[in-house]
Design an enzyme around this catalytic site. Structure first.
Site, PDB file in Angstrom:
ATOM      1  CG  ASP A 206       5.247  -3.013  -7.098  1.00 20.44           C
ATOM      2  OD1 ASP A 206       4.015  -2.989  -6.938  1.00 20.44           O
ATOM      3  OD2 ASP A 206       5.905  -3.846  -6.901  1.00 20.44           O
ATOM      4  CD  GLU A 274       1.519  -1.834  -4.082  1.00 23.23           C
ATOM      5  OE1 GLU A 274       0.693  -2.549  -3.983  1.00 23.23           O
ATOM      6  OE2 GLU A 274       2.691  -1.847  -4.277  1.00 23.23           O
TER       7      GLU A 274
END
Length: 542
Positions: A206, A274
């Site tokens: 993330d 990401e």
């Protein structure tokens, strides 16, 4: 503890990864919230779809201010989702079905309830005093610089105990870790080792480009108004008024990613990062996937934008990719838990959704599919009183948040909760349009969206050139985008009409035989193919 699954070093290359948002996938105990046991119960659906791997969004211990992306214990399962034993059973069942398991690691920040933060905020001289990003105020008491939070307002929060500000790029309750401090890096690498020992095959990282902030805390420059765009943050958010030159994307991240990759290599685990950056996403992907010693893949936002990926947009994206990051390995996606579902976001008809699915399966790179995408689910329309997402609540009504993409998966349409739960109420409502598109309703229908996804994934798997072959430069003509893929003795020509009017495309010189008729591929004649609106031509060189 689950045994590590044997896999090749390149298993991730060209893989189709199915994203599971655990709160909304399947509730096994009737409390209205999805859980790990529920995921295990429904893994056959994902295997039957033809996916290679699953990515599970966070299920770690958390106060759930940001629904699991605020972690208070990296090495345990939140009781809401089950237990470590439930996780081990999930991994074992996934591996029985031939599915790799990737989990979502949130390494840029923790919850303010994490014991690390509790100790860090206790004093400026304690053992973990430097584990988070702390700074003194300016002489007038204001924050140390102009950095803004993705969720609105200043990225700095005052802490009366230390009489300092701490950095939070997201919610105030999500303080940023200080990865300039080596003990923090060591602790995070130990987290990865913990889950690898439990048999996971990789990680989705993330906000990978948020790991480091500028050590000098310099102000970000402003961003000219015409460039203010982001696939997640709406234009009403002042976050989009800055070039985030110093608050993220720092060069020190490259050395940390090398350390992280060294942890992955012994088990052939893979990582996809990401990249949350609307301006420099492809460039950052090039840096983070270069050299074979950092992450294997990055998850760029170019196809997650509000603007529809027309033939021109797709062509420009791949032209930029060829120029900026020719050796990078992207992981493409149209939808996820943070964006409006692409069927709604791009206003797609059923035929349009099918065309984009087939295109996705033919692009160079790996693929992420978001749960429910295979059913053609639109964004759920929710009332303000149903919202759970702090982001949506903050910016309502100009931006309705992320809950519309996070509603429960409809498994059967014969009850109010569509087979998601045996309870009386789910954490988010199941809307009538979603019940009509349930797995049960589509499973036996060869003309359904689910059937199309199964065929598209099978087509990709049947052609090695699509999984990891080379891709030549794209040609764009009106609404048609075309390109060739090649691996070994297989060469494919792929053309897609990304508009609703008829079009024609010329095939490269040579003899070509139509493939993909099950996906509606047009048969070329005389070196040309006539494409209906949203039609395609898939052909193999003879």
């Amino acid at each position: 503890m689950t045994q590590v699954m044997q896999k090749s070093a390149d298993w991730w290359r060209g893989a189709v990864i199915y994203q599971i948002y655990p709160r909304s996938f399947m509730d096994s105990n009737g409390d209205g919230v999805g859980d790990l046991a529920g995921i295990t119960e429904r893994l056959d659906h994902i295997a039957g779809l033809g996916a290679d791997a699953i990515w599970i969004s966070p299920f770690f211990t958390s106060p759930m201010k940001d629904f699991g992306y605020d972690v208070s214990d990296y090495c345990d399962v939140d009781p809401l989702f089950g237990s470590l034993a439930d996780f081990d059973r999930l991994v074992a069942r996934a591996h029985e079905l031939g599915l790799m398991v990737m989990i979502d690691l949130v390494l840029s920040h923790t919850s303010d309830k994490h014991p690390w933060f509790a100790e860090s905020r206790r004093s400026r001289t304690g053992p973990k005093a430097d584990w988070y990003v702390w700074a003194d105020p300016k002489p007038d008491g204001t924050p140390p610089n102009n950095w803004l939070s993705v969720f609105g307002g200043s990225a700095w929060a005052w802490d009366a105990r230390r009489e300092q500000y701490y950095l939070h790029n997201f919610l105030t309750s999500q303080p940023d870790l200080n990865l300039h401090h080596m003990p923090v890096q060591d602790a995070l690498l130990d987290v990865a080792r913990f889950w690898l020992a439990r048999g996971v095959d990789g990680f989705r990282l993330d906000t990978i480009n948020f790991y480091f902030a500028d050590k000098y805390l310099r102000d970000n420059p402003s961003l000219p108004e015409p460039l203010r765009n982001d696939s997640i943050a709406p234009k009403v958010n002042p976050y989009n008024h800055q070039i985030h030159l110093f608050s993220k994307n720092q060069p020190e991240n490259l050395e940390f990613l090398k350390r992280f990759r060294a942890v992955l290599n012994p088990t052939n685990a893979a990582a996809v990062g990401e990249v949350g950056d609307a301006q420099r996403g492809l460039e950052i992907m090039a840096e983070y996937t270069s050299g074979g010693d950092k992450v294997q893949m990055c998850y760029p936002f170019e196809l997650l934008q509000p603007k529809r990926a027309t033939a021109e947009v797709v062509g420009e994206t791949f032209a930029r990719l060829a120029k900026t990051a020719p050796d990078a390995w992207p992981c493409w996606s149209y939808s996820n838990h943070d964006t409006v579902r692409h069927v709604t976001r791009w206003g797609l008809s059923d035929a349009g959704a099918r065309a984009y699915t087939t295109l996705l399966m033919c692009l160079r790179g790996s693929v992420c599919l978001y749960q429910g995408e295979e059913l053609g689910l639109p964004e759920a329309e929710l009332a303000y009183e149903d919202l759970q997402d702090p982001y949506g609540i903050e910016f309502w009504p100009e931006f309705k948040g992320r809950d519309g993409a996070r509603t429960p998966m409809p498994w059967a349409g014969d009850n109010a909760l569509a087979g998601f739960s045996a309870g009386e109420k789910a954490w988010l409502p199941v809307t009538a349009p979603h019940r009509a598109l349930s797995v049960a309703a589509e499973a036996g229908d060869p003309g359904s969206m689910l059937a199309h996804y199964r065929r598209a994934l099978a087509f990709r798997r049947a052609h090695p050139a699509l999984r990891d072959g080379a891709q030549e430069a794209m040609a764009v003509s009106g609404d048609v985008v075309s390109f060739r893929r090649a691996r070994g003795d297989e060469e494919l020509f792929c053309a897609f009409n990304l508009g609703d009017g008829p079009a024609e495309v010329a095939l490269p010189a040579g003899d070509w035989r139509v493939v993909g008729t099950e996906l509606g591929s047009a048969t070329p004649e005389g070196g040309r193919a006539r494409l209906a609106g949203w039609g395609c031509c898939l052909a193999r060189r003879v």
